[in-house]
Design an enzyme around this catalytic site. Structure first.
Site, PDB file in Angstrom:
ATOM      1  N   HIS A   1     -17.520 -10.736 -28.118  1.00  0.00           N
ATOM      2  CA  HIS A   1     -16.627 -11.745 -28.580  1.00  0.00           C
ATOM      3  C   HIS A   1     -17.323 -11.916 -30.143  1.00  0.00           C
ATOM      4  O   HIS A   1     -18.252 -11.740 -30.291  1.00  0.00           O
ATOM      5  CB  HIS A   1     -16.871 -13.044 -27.905  1.00  0.00           C
ATOM      6  CG  HIS A   1     -16.404 -14.038 -28.573  1.00  0.00           C
ATOM      7  ND1 HIS A   1     -17.005 -15.115 -29.281  1.00  0.00           N
ATOM      8  CD2 HIS A   1     -15.142 -14.319 -28.902  1.00  0.00           C
ATOM      9  CE1 HIS A   1     -16.297 -15.993 -29.646  1.00  0.00           C
ATOM     10  NE2 HIS A   1     -15.059 -15.796 -29.662  1.00  0.00           N
ATOM     11  N   SER A   2     -16.059 -11.877 -30.938  1.00  0.00           N
ATOM     12  CA  SER A   2     -16.563 -12.206 -32.407  1.00  0.00           C
ATOM     13  C   SER A   2     -17.456 -11.350 -33.112  1.00  0.00           C
ATOM     14  O   SER A   2     -17.279  -9.930 -32.984  1.00  0.00           O
ATOM     15  CB  SER A   2     -16.976 -13.597 -32.714  1.00  0.00           C
ATOM     16  OG  SER A   2     -17.168 -14.086 -33.527  1.00  0.00           O
TER      17      SER A   2
ATOM     18  N   SER B   1      -7.677 -20.649 -30.002  1.00  0.00           N
ATOM     19  CA  SER B   1      -8.214 -19.945 -31.343  1.00  0.00           C
ATOM     20  C   SER B   1      -9.498 -19.127 -31.092  1.00  0.00           C
ATOM     21  O   SER B   1      -9.400 -18.320 -30.180  1.00  0.00           O
ATOM     22  CB  SER B   1      -8.589 -21.336 -32.368  1.00  0.00           C
ATOM     23  OG  SER B   1      -9.036 -20.738 -33.464  1.00  0.00           O
ATOM     24  N   HIS B   2     -10.531 -19.203 -31.964  1.00  0.00           N
ATOM     25  CA  HIS B   2     -11.530 -18.278 -31.865  1.00  0.00           C
ATOM     26  C   HIS B   2     -12.664 -18.300 -30.740  1.00  0.00           C
ATOM     27  O   HIS B   2     -13.013 -17.281 -30.335  1.00  0.00           O
ATOM     28  CB  HIS B   2     -12.377 -18.264 -33.237  1.00  0.00           C
ATOM     29  CG  HIS B   2     -13.383 -17.241 -33.311  1.00  0.00           C
ATOM     30  ND1 HIS B   2     -12.958 -16.013 -33.646  1.00  0.00           N
ATOM     31  CD2 HIS B   2     -14.714 -17.268 -33.356  1.00  0.00           C
ATOM     32  CE1 HIS B   2     -14.151 -15.310 -33.730  1.00  0.00           C
ATOM     33  NE2 HIS B   2     -14.951 -16.161 -33.572  1.00  0.00           N
ATOM     34  N   CYS B   3     -12.630 -19.538 -30.166  1.00  0.00           N
ATOM     35  CA  CYS B   3     -13.415 -19.860 -28.870  1.00  0.00           C
ATOM     36  C   CYS B   3     -12.787 -19.392 -27.735  1.00  0.00           C
ATOM     37  O   CYS B   3     -12.809 -20.173 -26.469  1.00  0.00           O
ATOM     38  CB  CYS B   3     -14.039 -20.929 -28.875  1.00  0.00           C
ATOM     39  SG  CYS B   3     -15.370 -21.370 -30.351  1.00  0.00           S
TER      40      CYS B   3
END
Length: 255
Positions: free
Chosen positions: A94-95, A234-236
Site C-alpha cells: 500500500h502507498s 481515497s488513499h486509505c
C-alpha cells in the site's frame, strides 16, 4: 518475530495456516503493519500472512543502517524472505509499500502475483498539495497538522479509524524516518518487463496523484497489469472499504 538483516532487525507479524500460500504485506510509509488490521483477519483464512514492518519507518523494526537506494530495498527484502524461506509469494503493498513492492517485483523472480493499493507515484506524479500536508506534520509534530494529514487521506464521508490514528499520531510525534528512498514514476520500458500478473486498486477520491485518471490509464496500458478504480474511498482504501478491497484481493490471488 524479528529477523536480522544488513540494515538491522526487521519485525514481522505472522498469521494464518502454516501450509497456506505465502502472502507478504508491505505497509504504507509513516504507519506500520498494524494498518492491515482490517484486512489480515480475512486474508489469513486463505493465506499464510507475513506483515513486514519496513525498516527505517515507524514500526517495530530496528534500523541500524538506513535504506538509501532501491538496491538497498531489494537486498533488505531478499534477506527477510531468505530467512522466512519464502519463494513464489503473493505480494501486496500500500502507498509507499506499493512502490516498494513494484520496485522489488521488477527485480525479483520471487513474486507470483502482485497487488498494489494506491501505490505512491509509480504510475503518475505526486499531487502538489501532498508536501504541504506532509511536511508540517513531519516537522512541527503538532496534533493539528498530524490529524489534518490523516483526515486528508480519507474520503470526506469516511470516518478515519481512531485507534489507527493514535498509532499514526504517535509515529509522527516520536518516530524518526530513516527510509531515504524517493519514489518515482516508472518508465514504460521498466513496466513492460514486469513478470507477475498485477492488480492495481485506486480509490476514485485518491489525493496523492496529480491525476488519478492518468495513473489508472497508464497502469492499465500494460498487458500484465489490471487497474481498478473503486468509488467512495481515497488513499486509505484498505481501511475505508475493507470488504471490497478484501474481496478483490482474494478473487485475484485465488483464481
Amino acid at each position: 518475530m524479528y529477523i536480522d538483516t544488513s540494515f538491522g532487525k526487521t519485525h514481522v507479524i505472522i498469521c494464518g495456516p502454516k501450509d497456506a500460500p505465502p502472502l507478504v504485506l508491505i505497509h504504507g510509509m509513516t504507519v506500520s503493519s498494524t494498518m492491515w488490521f482490517a484486512n489480515a483477519p480475512e486474508w489469513s483464512q486463505h493465506f499464510r500472512v507475513f506483515a513486514i514492518d519496513i525498516i527505517g519507518d515507524f514500526g517495530k523494526s530496528e534500523c541500524t543502517k538506513p535504506i538509501s537506494s532501491p538496491e538497498d530495498i531489494n537486498i533488505w527484502l531478499d534477506e527477510v524472505l531468505d530467512t522466512l524461506d519464502l519463494d513464489d509469494i503473493f505480494l501486496v503493498g500500500h502507498s509507499m509499500g506499493g512502490w516498494i513492492s513494484l520496485q522489488f517485483s521488477l527485480n525479483s523472480k520471487r513474486v507470483k502475483k502482485l497487488v498494489l493499493l494506491a501505490p505512491v507515484m509509480s504510475f503518475a506524479s505526486l499531487n502538489w498539495k501532498f508536501p504541504f500536508k506532509l511536511f508540517p506534520a513531519m516537522t512541527a509534530k503538532n496534533a493539528f497538522f498530524i490529524r489534518a494529514l490523516y483526515k486528508w487521506m480519507f474520503a470526506k464521508h469516511n470516518a478515519p479509524d481512531e485507534i489507527l490514528y493514535q498509532q499514526f499520531y504517535k509515529g509522527y510525534k516520536y518516530g524518526k524516518i530513516q527510509l531515504r528512498v524517493v519514489p518515482k514514476v516508472f518508465e514504460r520500458e521498466e513496466l513492460e518487463s514486469l513478470k507477475p500478473m498485477t492488480l492495481v486498486i485506486i480509490g476514485e477520491q485518491e489525493v496523492v496523484y496529480s491525476s488519478t485518471k492518468k495513473a489508472v490509464v497508464y497502469a492499465d496500458s500494460f498487458p500484465n497489469i489490471k487497474a481498478k478504480l473503486i468509488p467512495n474511498c481515497s488513499h486509505c482504501l484498505p481501511a475505508e472499504l475493507k470488504e471490497i478491497v478484501n474481496q478483490l484481493v482474494n478473487d485475484f490471488l485465488l483464481n
